[in-house]
Write a protein that holds these residues in place. Sequence first.
Motif, mmCIF file in Angstrom:
data_model
loop_
_atom_site.group_PDB
_atom_site.id
_atom_site.type_symbol
_atom_site.label_atom_id
_atom_site.label_comp_id
_atom_site.label_asym_id
_atom_site.label_seq_id
_atom_site.Cartn_x
_atom_site.Cartn_y
_atom_site.Cartn_z
ATOM 1 N N LEU A 170 0.665 -1.203 -0.174
ATOM 2 C CA LEU A 170 0.166 0.058 0.113
ATOM 3 C C LEU A 170 1.254 1.032 0.403
ATOM 4 O O LEU A 170 2.062 0.763 0.487
ATOM 5 N N PRO A 171 0.313 2.520 -0.134
ATOM 6 C CA PRO A 171 0.978 4.092 -0.286
ATOM 7 C C PRO A 171 1.527 3.983 1.251
ATOM 8 O O PRO A 171 0.538 4.142 1.638
ATOM 9 N N ALA A 172 2.065 4.422 0.839
ATOM 10 C CA ALA A 172 3.056 4.849 2.711
ATOM 11 C C ALA A 172 1.901 6.616 2.585
ATOM 12 O O ALA A 172 1.983 7.386 1.623
ATOM 13 N N THR A 173 1.361 6.428 4.096
ATOM 14 C CA THR A 173 1.322 8.639 3.786
ATOM 15 C C THR A 173 1.432 8.857 5.141
ATOM 16 O O THR A 173 0.263 9.768 6.111
ATOM 17 N N GLY A 174 3.027 9.286 5.343
ATOM 18 C CA GLY A 174 3.088 9.024 6.303
ATOM 19 C C GLY A 174 2.673 10.710 7.140
ATOM 20 O O GLY A 174 2.314 11.492 6.453
ATOM 21 N N PRO A 175 2.549 11.436 8.690
ATOM 22 C CA PRO A 175 2.516 13.057 8.899
ATOM 23 C C PRO A 175 3.148 13.420 8.752
ATOM 24 O O PRO A 175 4.741 13.321 8.801
ATOM 25 N N VAL A 176 2.923 14.828 8.596
ATOM 26 C CA VAL A 176 3.512 16.549 8.767
ATOM 27 C C VAL A 176 2.893 16.785 9.540
ATOM 28 O O VAL A 176 1.324 16.806 9.767
ATOM 29 N N PRO A 177 4.179 17.694 10.550
ATOM 30 C CA PRO A 177 3.420 18.248 11.677
ATOM 31 C C PRO A 177 2.429 19.195 11.409
ATOM 32 O O PRO A 177 2.456 20.006 10.066
ATOM 33 N N ALA A 178 1.116 19.364 12.339
ATOM 34 C CA ALA A 178 0.831 20.361 11.787
ATOM 35 C C ALA A 178 -0.601 20.594 12.575
ATOM 36 O O ALA A 178 -0.770 20.002 13.890
ATOM 37 N N PRO A 179 -1.130 22.122 12.946
ATOM 38 C CA PRO A 179 -1.879 21.730 13.773
ATOM 39 C C PRO A 179 -3.432 21.055 14.356
ATOM 40 O O PRO A 179 -3.975 21.118 12.848
ATOM 41 N N PRO A 180 -3.790 20.981 15.394
ATOM 42 C CA PRO A 180 -5.303 20.666 15.215
ATOM 43 C C PRO A 180 -6.372 21.098 14.353
ATOM 44 O O PRO A 180 -6.234 22.315 14.534
ATOM 45 N N PRO A 181 -7.515 20.378 13.849
ATOM 46 C CA PRO A 181 -8.742 21.272 13.356
ATOM 47 C C PRO A 181 -9.357 21.640 14.495
ATOM 48 O O PRO A 181 -9.237 21.509 15.913
ATOM 49 N N ALA A 182 -10.202 22.500 15.251
ATOM 50 C CA ALA A 182 -11.308 23.492 15.333
ATOM 51 C C ALA A 182 -11.923 22.556 16.258
ATOM 52 O O ALA A 182 -12.481 21.321 15.540
ATOM 53 N N GLY A 183 -11.920 22.159 17.554
ATOM 54 C CA GLY A 183 -12.469 21.205 18.350
ATOM 55 C C GLY A 183 -11.358 19.538 18.554
ATOM 56 O O GLY A 183 -12.249 19.130 18.839
ATOM 57 N N LEU A 184 -10.985 19.131 17.959
ATOM 58 C CA LEU A 184 -10.531 17.869 17.871
ATOM 59 C C LEU A 184 -10.076 17.560 18.782
ATOM 60 O O LEU A 184 -10.055 17.122 19.742
ATOM 61 N N ILE A 185 -9.014 18.239 19.868
ATOM 62 C CA ILE A 185 -8.664 17.994 21.292
ATOM 63 C C ILE A 185 -9.728 17.855 21.562
ATOM 64 O O ILE A 185 -9.503 16.824 22.879
ATOM 65 N N GLU A 186 -10.753 19.196 22.204
ATOM 66 C CA GLU A 186 -11.823 18.534 23.189
ATOM 67 C C GLU A 186 -12.264 17.455 22.771
ATOM 68 O O GLU A 186 -13.477 16.787 23.549
ATOM 69 N N ALA A 187 -12.973 17.143 21.863
ATOM 70 C CA ALA A 187 -13.594 15.982 21.255
ATOM 71 C C ALA A 187 -12.747 14.918 21.620
ATOM 72 O O ALA A 187 -13.633 13.441 21.813
ATOM 73 N N VAL A 188 -11.130 14.762 21.821
ATOM 74 C CA VAL A 188 -10.658 13.625 22.295
ATOM 75 C C VAL A 188 -10.573 13.361 23.436
ATOM 76 O O VAL A 188 -10.957 12.173 23.800
ATOM 77 N N GLY A 189 -10.147 14.049 23.726
ATOM 78 C CA GLY A 189 -10.757 14.312 25.320
ATOM 79 C C GLY A 189 -8.827 13.658 25.919
ATOM 80 O O GLY A 189 -9.110 13.514 26.614
ATOM 81 N N VAL A 190 -7.869 14.051 24.904
ATOM 82 C CA VAL A 190 -6.439 14.040 25.843
ATOM 83 C C VAL A 190 -5.656 15.442 25.032
ATOM 84 O O VAL A 190 -5.991 15.188 23.845
ATOM 85 N N THR A 191 -4.855 14.778 26.371
ATOM 86 C CA THR A 191 -3.517 16.225 25.628
ATOM 87 C C THR A 191 -2.768 15.383 25.140
ATOM 88 O O THR A 191 -1.738 14.615 25.470
ATOM 89 N N PRO A 192 -2.575 16.149 23.464
ATOM 90 C CA PRO A 192 -1.233 14.627 22.612
ATOM 91 C C PRO A 192 -0.260 15.329 22.383
ATOM 92 O O PRO A 192 0.279 16.899 23.153
ATOM 93 N N GLY A 193 1.397 14.539 22.500
ATOM 94 C CA GLY A 193 2.436 15.845 22.728
ATOM 95 C C GLY A 193 3.068 15.918 21.168
ATOM 96 O O GLY A 193 3.940 16.477 21.324
ATOM 97 N N TYR A 194 1.853 15.023 19.898
ATOM 98 C CA TYR A 194 2.256 15.120 18.971
ATOM 99 C C TYR A 194 0.572 15.392 17.758
ATOM 100 O O TYR A 194 0.437 14.862 18.391
ATOM 101 N N VAL A 195 1.143 16.084 17.109
ATOM 102 C CA VAL A 195 -0.104 16.376 16.125
ATOM 103 C C VAL A 195 0.237 16.419 15.024
ATOM 104 O O VAL A 195 1.200 17.287 14.395
ATOM 105 N N GLY A 196 -0.529 15.324 13.773
ATOM 106 C CA GLY A 196 -0.027 15.490 11.964
ATOM 107 C C GLY A 196 -0.482 15.633 11.489
ATOM 108 O O GLY A 196 -1.953 15.137 11.972
ATOM 109 N N LYS A 197 -1.147 15.480 10.393
ATOM 110 C CA LYS A 197 -1.823 15.154 9.077
ATOM 111 C C LYS A 197 -2.046 13.844 8.313
ATOM 112 O O LYS A 197 -0.038 14.497 7.594
ATOM 113 N N THR A 198 -2.367 13.478 7.906
ATOM 114 C CA THR A 198 -1.786 12.377 6.596
ATOM 115 C C THR A 198 -2.394 13.079 5.740
ATOM 116 O O THR A 198 -3.369 13.652 5.795
ATOM 117 N N ARG A 199 -2.525 11.884 4.728
ATOM 118 C CA ARG A 199 -3.275 12.543 3.319
ATOM 119 C C ARG A 199 -4.381 12.194 3.350
ATOM 120 O O ARG A 199 -5.867 13.235 2.700
#
Length: 264
Positions: A116-145
């Motif tokens: 399958l194709p590799a779709t590794g993430p790049v660092p990115a700011p979380p979209p609005a509401g993501l952290i609150e909806a997931v309910g945990v503070t991440p040490g890293y946020v990235g965006k894949t394809r």
Amino acid sequence: MALRIVQVDAFTDRPFAGNPAAVCVLPSPAGPAWMQDVAREMNLSETAFLNAEGDGYRLRWFTPAVEVDLCGHATLAAAHVLWEEGHLSADRQARFQTRSGLLTADRRSEWIELDLPATGPVPAPPPAGLIEAVGVTPGYVGKTRFDYLLEVASEAAVRTLQPDFRALAGVEARGIIVTARASTPGFDFVSRFFAPRAGVAEDPVTGSAHCALGPYWQGRLGTAEFVAYQASARGGTVRVRVLGERVRLGGRAVTVLRGELAAA
């Protein structure tokens, strides 16, 4: 004419675990509206539809809500059905033309290995509401394809996560991968995958997520081969090998149901 449809549990060696997918091998291409109706009727995270094309098969994947561009577990299930039902001889590679290009599957004893194709993430700011909806503070946020990837502090944090699915469905993302280094012996990392916006609150075992997780953990751990565990209620094991712009995913599969689709 009734069509055969097969339900397969993927990324597991026992029934009622891993990720279930329905597989329908078609005599000719079908319309997307009909395939979407069937996927909604099956009500699994994905239903795979195949028809012969060239030296392989055209493969499309539908959740109960939308068609998706890449799905690992339903590809594994499709290859399993092609071999088990006699569409392909055991020594032949399964070749799939998809919205993500050519994908292949090969038998490796009791395992199936997907390319399958590799779709590794790049660092990115979380979209609005993501952290609150997931309910945990991440040490890293990235965006894949396709998705957002969050690394959290521990395997326990991944396993005990209880997202707000209603809020998560409003976040601008196909899906959310949450991962941590494994503390359970025999595994390198663990993850969970949430995609309420695509009609799947939590996906039991997600091949496409491991196309991102492999390159991510390669960068973190300095190795290219992993044994991963997706810590959903059903759970599943994925072998991961990163090869440049491709990822090889290994898993097993078990047929749990065979039937006929009468409303074909």
